[in-house]
Design an enzyme around this catalytic site. Structure first.
Site, PDB file in Angstrom:
ATOM      1  CE  LYS B 181       7.884  16.763  23.489  1.00 40.42           C
ATOM      2  NZ  LYS B 181       8.208  15.499  22.831  1.00 40.42           N
ATOM      3  CE  LYS B 249       5.338  13.340  15.501  1.00 37.35           C
ATOM      4  NZ  LYS B 249       5.308  13.642  16.951  1.00 37.35           N
TER       5      LYS B 249
END
Lengths: 311, 311
Positions: B181, B249
């Site tokens: 990811k 983030k």
């Protein structure tokens, strides 16, 4: 003999620059039935075209003297300017009303300047950068991002149709085609660098790189360049299809354009530094996917090598 | 009543976090016939799920007490850790043999640590980050990049099948799914920044932006993100589908991972600076294509605005 007569009927063209792209473009124009002459400063390139049935010229002026269309596929703006206006330049030798089709990637401001000088001589100028690679050039399936006067388009049409699967008509002034090409090169150059940053980062973490390729090409992180270049890394094959030095040049143009327009390009600038580092490390003439090897060298990551693939 | 019995037969699940992704995932699990309870710290989110026919819980522990599968779709690693081991954490309340499916994007090292702590309690842990957006979450067509033990996969299977069009099984240890990811997020984050750098540069040069979109999406400069995000810029619509803060983030995680592994990420680092600048300029909760507005502000380029589009 009848073929020769028919060819003359479809027009006469010259292709200046018989590298990987120019050779295929000359072949495509010939296949479409035009009477075409090829020229390159490297005599070996001319001989290759002749061996494949083309007609070569021994001098630049000889190639263009009878041409209705001159397609110039050299490396950059400086070479294009030399072809036109250098010591052996052809600008004064082209037929009145002929069109100069300029396909090298360059700063739009240079394209505008060259266009003005060419048009002042009673010639037409088509700003016509190309995209698609050598294989599509050979098949006559390039993409051409073109701008210029209606007369320039009309005069160039037989060659455009022969060389391209898609001709974008982007406006009536030179410079617009070049600007579109630079937007594409900004993205392409950044995407190759990002693909190499990512695949070597995956290698550093010990991930299965074939699986990474499978997952990413099916996910939102995909790019045309990731899909096209990462297989070179997986095969450990850095034979140049497009070299590191091409993006040293093209992202350099992007950065110069952006600087003069007071436009910040932090992504393109970061990518350019990596191409410069790869060139500095001796990989300038290797495939642009060699950025992955640079990242590996800088981090101790292990990438596949060609030998291990062959075993 | 028969439906209720049938639901019980297919298993019991809880979904923690009913935001844009979690709500759709809970709905997909319910639609597949599982007995599902939803929980969110925001009571309004729970009520929305209840309004649409779901069952809500008023407290975290209540949601998971009967669940065979707990799907955790919170914002980050810290929230995931709090769900498990915080003051109201559920780790001690889950049924023996149940599986915790962790879908927040996080550092692979954190996924490994959480997995060890969860498995030490006699539970299973599936590292299962997701990709695909809210619309695909609602349709049960996400992509899941999963790793974990065979037992974790087996226990989670009914929920995975309900939520995803494609489940990549990437290994038998937590952390591998998270690592895949992060590779995707590195690329996605860089590609959005590159798309915005390019489209605003085109605007700065006065190019026809609709034409730029047409040409680039058919050229080697294309990316999944260019194709997906640039239409927001062309419409002047920065309603958040995915916000700037998400990539603050996620590229932050990439940078932290890379720093600790001594791996340089100049492209991701340059992109992160642009997301930080956009957030600092007040656009943190706007769509991530707001980077185009940042480039325009920094350069004086003019982008389409929503009003001009409506006229």
């Amino acid at each position: 003999m009848s073929v020769h007569v028919e060819n003359r009927g479809r027009g006469t063209a010259a292709v200046i620059g018989l590298g990987a792209m120019g050779l295929g473009m000359a072949q495509s124009i010939k296949r479409a039935g035009l009477d075409v002459t090829g020229y390159d400063v490297a005599q070996a390139a001319v001989e290759r075209f002749v061996t494949e049935g083309g007609r070569g010229a021994g001098a630049l002026r000889e190639a263009v003297r009878d041409a209705d269309i001159v397609v110039c596929v050299v490396v950059n703006a400086a070479q294009t300017e030399a072809v036109l206006f250098g010591p052996d330049g052809i600008a004064g030798d082209m037929k009145p009303g002929a069109v100069f089709v300029s396909s090298a990637t360059m700063d739009p401001a240079v394209a505008r300047r060259l266009s003005e000088k060419v048009e002042a001589l009673g010639l037409h100028y088509l700003d016509a950068p190309i995209s698609g690679g050598a294989a599509r050039a050979a098949r006559g399936e390039l993409t051409i991002m073109a701008s210029g006067s209606a007369e320039a388009f009309a005069a160039a049409r037989p060659a455009l149709d022969a060389m391209a699967a898609k001709v974008y008509e982007l406006g009536d002034a030179a410079g617009t085609g070049a600007a579109f090409k630079m937007i594409n090169q900004l993205l392409a150059g950044v995407h190759i660098a990002a693909a190499c940053e990512a695949i070597s980062f995956a290698a550093k973490q010990g991930l299965d790189l074939g699986k990474v390729y499978e997952v990413i090409t099916a996910s939102a992180g995909n790019s045309w360049m990731f899909e096209n270049r990462v297989p070179h890394v997986l095969a450990g094959d850095y034979t140049p299809l497009s070299a590191i030095e091409i993006f040293v040049k093209d992202l350099g143009i992007v950065q110069d354009m952006a600087r003069s327009e007071r436009y910040p390009v932090p992504l393109a600038a970061a990518a350019l530094q990596m191409y410069l580092a790869a060139a500095g490390a001796g990989m300038g003439r290797d495939d642009d996917s060699s950025l992955a090897r640079l990242y590996a060298q800088l981090s101790g990551a292990t990438l596949p090598d060609a030998n291990s693939q062959k075993e």
